[in-house]
Design an enzyme around this catalytic site. Structure first.
Site, short mmCIF file in Angstrom:
data_model
loop_
_atom_site.label_atom_id
_atom_site.label_comp_id
_atom_site.label_asym_id
_atom_site.label_seq_id
_atom_site.Cartn_x
_atom_site.Cartn_y
_atom_site.Cartn_z
N LYS A 1 0.81 -1.23 0.00
CA LYS A 1 0.00 0.00 0.00
C LYS A 1 0.85 1.28 0.00
O LYS A 1 0.34 2.36 0.30
CB LYS A 1 -1.00 0.06 1.16
CG LYS A 1 -1.92 -1.14 1.33
CD LYS A 1 -2.48 -1.71 0.07
CE LYS A 1 -3.50 -0.85 -0.63
NZ LYS A 1 -3.97 -1.53 -1.88
N GLY A 2 2.11 1.13 -0.35
CA GLY A 2 2.98 2.31 -0.36
C GLY A 2 2.87 3.14 -1.63
O GLY A 2 3.20 4.32 -1.67
N THR B 1 3.46 1.04 -4.70
CA THR B 1 4.36 0.19 -5.48
C THR B 1 3.87 -0.01 -6.92
O THR B 1 4.66 -0.07 -7.85
CB THR B 1 4.54 -1.19 -4.80
OG1 THR B 1 3.24 -1.78 -4.61
CG2 THR B 1 5.23 -1.06 -3.46
N ARG B 2 2.55 -0.10 -7.10
CA ARG B 2 2.01 -0.29 -8.45
C ARG B 2 2.26 0.95 -9.30
O ARG B 2 2.65 0.86 -10.45
CB ARG B 2 0.52 -0.63 -8.36
CG ARG B 2 -0.21 -0.70 -9.68
CD ARG B 2 0.35 -1.71 -10.65
NE ARG B 2 0.50 -3.03 -10.08
CZ ARG B 2 1.03 -4.07 -10.73
NH1 ARG B 2 1.47 -3.92 -11.97
NH2 ARG B 2 1.16 -5.24 -10.13
N SER C 1 -5.02 2.26 4.76
CA SER C 1 -5.15 1.79 3.38
C SER C 1 -5.20 0.26 3.35
O SER C 1 -6.02 -0.34 2.62
CB SER C 1 -3.96 2.31 2.56
OG SER C 1 -3.95 1.73 1.29
N LYS D 1 -6.77 1.21 -6.48
CA LYS D 1 -5.70 2.15 -6.13
C LYS D 1 -6.32 3.53 -5.98
O LYS D 1 -6.88 4.06 -6.95
CB LYS D 1 -4.63 2.20 -7.22
CG LYS D 1 -4.05 0.86 -7.59
CD LYS D 1 -3.32 0.24 -6.43
CE LYS D 1 -2.87 -1.17 -6.78
NZ LYS D 1 -2.30 -1.87 -5.66
N ARG E 1 -8.44 4.24 -3.22
CA ARG E 1 -9.77 4.04 -2.65
C ARG E 1 -10.08 5.11 -1.61
O ARG E 1 -9.17 5.65 -0.97
CB ARG E 1 -9.82 2.70 -1.91
CG ARG E 1 -9.80 1.48 -2.77
CD ARG E 1 -9.95 0.28 -1.83
NE ARG E 1 -10.03 -0.97 -2.55
CZ ARG E 1 -9.10 -1.91 -2.51
NH1 ARG E 1 -8.00 -1.73 -1.79
NH2 ARG E 1 -9.25 -3.03 -3.17
N HIS F 1 -10.94 5.95 1.98
CA HIS F 1 -10.75 5.25 3.26
C HIS F 1 -11.93 5.52 4.18
O HIS F 1 -12.50 6.61 4.13
CB HIS F 1 -9.47 5.74 3.95
CG HIS F 1 -8.22 5.43 3.18
ND1 HIS F 1 -6.97 5.88 3.55
CD2 HIS F 1 -8.02 4.70 2.04
CE1 HIS F 1 -6.07 5.45 2.70
NE2 HIS F 1 -6.67 4.73 1.77
N1 LIG Z 1 -0.82 7.41 -9.49
C1 LIG Z 1 -1.47 6.76 -8.54
N2 LIG Z 1 -2.72 6.27 -8.77
C2 LIG Z 1 -3.37 5.60 -7.81
N3 LIG Z 1 -2.86 5.32 -6.58
C3 LIG Z 1 -1.63 5.78 -6.33
C4 LIG Z 1 -0.89 6.51 -7.28
N4 LIG Z 1 0.30 6.84 -6.73
C5 LIG Z 1 0.31 6.34 -5.49
N5 LIG Z 1 -0.86 5.70 -5.24
C6 LIG Z 1 -1.18 5.06 -3.98
O1 LIG Z 1 -0.87 3.69 -4.12
C7 LIG Z 1 -1.58 3.04 -3.08
C8 LIG Z 1 -1.59 1.55 -3.35
O2 LIG Z 1 -0.29 1.10 -3.10
P1 LIG Z 1 0.31 -0.20 -3.76
O3 LIG Z 1 0.22 -0.11 -5.25
O4 LIG Z 1 1.66 -0.39 -3.19
O5 LIG Z 1 -0.70 -1.30 -3.21
S1 LIG Z 1 -0.46 -2.89 -3.19
O6 LIG Z 1 0.35 -3.20 -2.02
O7 LIG Z 1 0.16 -3.29 -4.44
O8 LIG Z 1 -1.84 -3.43 -3.03
C9 LIG Z 1 -2.95 3.71 -3.08
O9 LIG Z 1 -3.45 3.63 -1.78
P2 LIG Z 1 -4.97 3.99 -1.43
O10 LIG Z 1 -5.13 5.46 -1.74
O11 LIG Z 1 -5.09 3.72 -0.01
O12 LIG Z 1 -5.84 3.12 -2.28
C10 LIG Z 1 -2.63 5.12 -3.54
O13 LIG Z 1 -2.72 6.08 -2.51
#
Ligand SMILES: Nc1ncnc2c1ncn2[C@@H]1O[C@H](COP(=O)(O)OS(=O)(=O)O)[C@@H](OP(=O)(O)O)[C@H]1O
Length: 424
Positions: free
Chosen positions: A175-176, A178-179, A264, A381, A383, A385
């Site tokens: 949730k950092g 990473t995607r 998250s 990604k 969401r 909260h």
């Molecule tokens: N560009 C962009 N678009 C959407 N979301 C973004 C982006 N950059 C960072 N984030 C933040 O990424 C959070 C999800 O983290 P991860 O991708 O590491 O999640 S996971 O561990 O693979 O499930 C996700 O957490 P949440 O906001 O809690 O859903 C986002 O805050």
């Protein structure tokens, strides 16, 4: 190339610290972490943990080497040691993030290219559509990941080149962000990455390196192979296993305010299991006594200093890049510049690659790796909260503070999580 020392942060990578101070700091850090491990292992009741600031300090410390999952005899010690200064300078104000609404203000530096028509979030195929990123990669996804030309798991790599083991890994944190980081770096022509999470160094290790190599996309000479599996950062065996694959593997960790990260994480679980107790209930062992339940993974993952100590048994700090999850949202091009420098790549992914999508409330890629159409990350990604009791957030912030400060000292970077006034 590793990023330069942070100006104004004592003990940044470029600073000189007297060896005695280094040693002193190492000892105190080691003690803290040892105590923390001890506590986590049941020293103060199963999973119950208060932050070091309020610990009575009576626990008998054990050597970290004697704890399960830490360095094997003969494993290299990190040449990196925590910087000498006990203090981290007062950081300047950071943008707050009160809700999941528009981040336009924070993203003011962004290139705002209007999306036609009506700012529709383009979610086309593959990794984005199926959101395979949530540590839930299935075997089916993995087998697809291995087949060239399929975006679903692997890259749109043409059928030439060779499958190679990765030279760089995004190891965390869950949730950092990473995607977002992986998709952004995939836009670089010299990077090829697996779309799904292989989970090799935690769940699939017994399948062997050939299995792992086969999951990778084909690359040409000079291209870097990458994958991301955020659970590696908190997997005890991962550092040793990665080190034994290749000791020069470059490691990237996207870190985010641990309180927001925990929420998250909880939000993700809640979306799959709506019947679970509230965050407020799960966060405490005993709420009246203020005992945080550090055995709950949503809390434990955010004790970054603890996990990092494990990695530093095997890898020098210079081989680990820490990316700010917050800045990845407010200034993705800035963070990507550091990532490309660290990987020894030309800075090709720049601000021209991003635009801020108002509907999504996040930066999106103008040109993802496999497409010329703009694309945002999927619905898992970013969401919304649930609203968390401010008192619980306050307690959690207090709980994490000493660990955060320790983490800033270990990395030489101040992530300014103490400055954020509210968590969404
Ligand atoms: N560009 C962009 N678009 C959407 N979301 C973004 C982006 N950059 C960072 N984030 C933040 O990424 C959070 C999800 O983290 P991860 O991708 O590491 O999640 S996971 O561990 O693979 O499930 C996700 O957490 P949440 O906001 O809690 O859903 C986002 O805050």
């Amino acid at each position: 190339m590793s990023p330069p020392a942070q100006p104004g942060v004592p003990g940044g990578r470029g600073s000189k610290v007297p060896p005695a101070r280094k040693l002193l700091c190492m000892c105190s850090l080691s003690l803290c972490l040892t105590y923390l491990c001890y506590s986590l292992m049941g020293g103060t009741g199963p999973g119950a943990l208060r932050s070091p600031a309020v610990l009575p300090g009576t626990a008998a410390p054990r050597s970290p080497a004697a704890l399960p999952g830490t360095a094997a005899p003969g494993a290299p010690r990190s040449p990196a040691s925590p910087p000498g200064s006990p203090g981290v300078p007062a950081p300047s104000a950071a943008p707050t993030r009160a809700s999941n609404g528009s981040r336009e203000g924070a993203a003011g530096a962004w290139l705002r290219t209007p999306l036609a028509p009506g700012e529709v979030i383009t979610v086309q195929s593959g990794a984005f559509e199926r959101d395979p990123q949530e540590s839930s990669t299935t075997d089916e996804e993995l087998s697809r990941a291995g087949s060239p030309g399929t975006r679903g798991g692997g890259s749109t790599t043409p059928d030439y080149g060779e499958k190679r083991l990765p030279q760089a890994l995004i190891i965390g944190v869950k949730k950092g962000g990473t995607r977002a980081l992986l998709e952004a770096i995939r836009a670089h022509p010299d990077v090829r990455a697996v779309g799904t999470e292989p989970h090799f160094f935690d769940r699939n290790y017994e399948k062997g390196l050939e299995w792992y190599r086969n999951v990778m996309p084909k690359t040409l000479d000079g291209q870097i192979t990458m994958e991301k599996t955020p659970s590696y950062f908190v997997t005890n065996e991962a550092p040793r296993r990665i080190h034994s694959m290749a000791k020069d593997t470059k490691l990237i960790v996207v870190v985010r305010n641990p309180v927001t990260r925990a929420i998250s994480d909880y939000t993700q679980t809640l979306s799959k299991k709506p019947e679970i107790p509230t965050f407020e209930v799960l966060a405490f062992k005993n709420r009246t006594l203020g005992l945080i339940d550090a055995s709950w993974s949503a809390i434990r993952i955010g004790i970054y200093a603890l996990h990092l100590e494990n990695w530093l048994q095997y890898f020098p700090l210079s081989q680990i890049l820490f990316v700010s999850g917050e800045r990845l949202i407010t200034d993705p091009a800035g963070e990507m510049a550091k990532v490309q420098d660290f990987l020894g790549l030309k800075r090709i992914v720049t601000e021209k690659h991003f635009y801020f999508n108002k509907t999504k409330g996040f930066p999106c890629l103008k040109k993802p790796e496999d497409s010329s159409a703009p694309r945002c990350l999927g619905k898992s990604k970013g969401r919304t909260h649930p609203k968390i009791d401010p008192d619980v957030i306050h307690r959690l912030r207090k709980f994490y503070k000493p660990f955060n400060v320790m983490f800033y000292q270990m990395t030489g970077q101040d992530f300014q999580w103490e400055q954020e006034e509210s968590d969404k």
